[in-house]
Design a protein around this motif. Sequence first.
Motif, short mmCIF file in Angstrom:
data_model
loop_
_atom_site.label_atom_id
_atom_site.label_comp_id
_atom_site.label_asym_id
_atom_site.label_seq_id
_atom_site.Cartn_x
_atom_site.Cartn_y
_atom_site.Cartn_z
N TRP A 122 0.83 -1.20 0.00
CA TRP A 122 0.00 0.00 0.00
C TRP A 122 0.87 1.26 0.00
N THR A 123 0.48 2.23 -0.78
CA THR A 123 1.10 3.54 -0.72
C THR A 123 0.56 4.29 0.49
N VAL A 124 1.46 4.90 1.24
CA VAL A 124 1.04 5.70 2.40
C VAL A 124 0.64 7.07 1.85
N SER A 125 -0.57 7.13 1.31
CA SER A 125 -1.00 8.26 0.48
C SER A 125 -1.12 9.56 1.26
N ALA A 126 -1.42 9.49 2.54
CA ALA A 126 -1.65 10.71 3.32
C ALA A 126 -0.40 11.18 4.06
N ARG A 127 0.75 10.58 3.80
CA ARG A 127 1.97 11.09 4.43
C ARG A 127 2.31 12.44 3.80
#
Length: 362
Positions: free
Chosen positions: A353-358
């Motif tokens: 998963w991409t840590v999209s909200a970092r």
Amino acid sequence: MTEVGLAKEQLDTPVLWVDLNILERNIALLVEHFRRAGVNWRPHVKGVKVPELAHMLVDAGAIGVTCAKLGEAEVMAAAGITDILVANQVVGPRKIERLVRLARTADIKVAVDNAENVNALSQAATEQQVEIGVLVDVDTGMNRTGVQPGPAVVELARQVHAASGLRFLGLMAWEGHTLVHKETDVKHGAIVRAVELLTKMAADCEAAGLPVTIVSGGGSGTYKVTPFLPNMTEIQAGGAIFSDVAYSGWGVETTPCLFVRSIVTSRPAPDRMVFDAGYKALPAWIAQPKPIGIDHIVKYSTSAEHGVITLSEPNLQIKVGDVFDFVVGYTDSTLFLHNQLYGIRNDVVENVWTVSARGMLT
């Protein structure tokens, strides 16, 4: 090339990963816990930051999510999460413009503690013909944001209720100041006193003819107490899905399942070993990460790219090139440092998963 299907041992280090079997059990336990308490679950995703995990929580029974920043809310909404509370003040023309735009695609709610901010939100929402849900933030002892308990809470709630473009929903607070108490009875009493301040303000609002549908609060550090106190309607605990060293110290009883895997890069002395996970990957700011399978640890210290374990007695078995999993010290100060989170089941990669909200700081 996809890494799905790789064995955990094949991943390069340092790498952030979650044990999916444990994660799923933790989520199921929390869903049942809040169901028994008779409250809704709106998990905070400030330490989660992965929309796919947010969907997992909603699919399991959460009513929506809580965000710390508007940028996090935008990421979640873009990924299809529609019921979102920004448990923070949204201030300034640019942020309010973004909030109004977000209100077109999501059921967005924000916290307020200032009359001028209420006016600014109302004006922007009215001009763009949207409606924004609003919770009045109450300071129940955290001494951070929030209106002091008393008539000022009812007055601000009345202003929100009368404001065009805004929908007064209720109150929120966070009793995080109670986490300093180690004794169970002392902590329990502190939580009760804090939550009673919040629910008393909700009762005062209702007595003034204001419709209170949400009384929101609670976190992972208070999840065993706050949901069972009278008149709470929803709980924001999120970090307990992972747990970690810090949360365990705060009494969280879910099983830690978030790890950083790191390799030994140097053995400069029999009582010291160096790993490739420094504070850019595995910080020790809130709590010391816990390596699995290493005993007699005096301390874990970090520089930017090095993690150093000092032992109380020599260890000649651990060699350069050996790899260990660390239970993270504190999820909120660790997960956002990584670009990817690996979902691993039975030592095999199932998700990347991409840590999209970092990096969503605004």
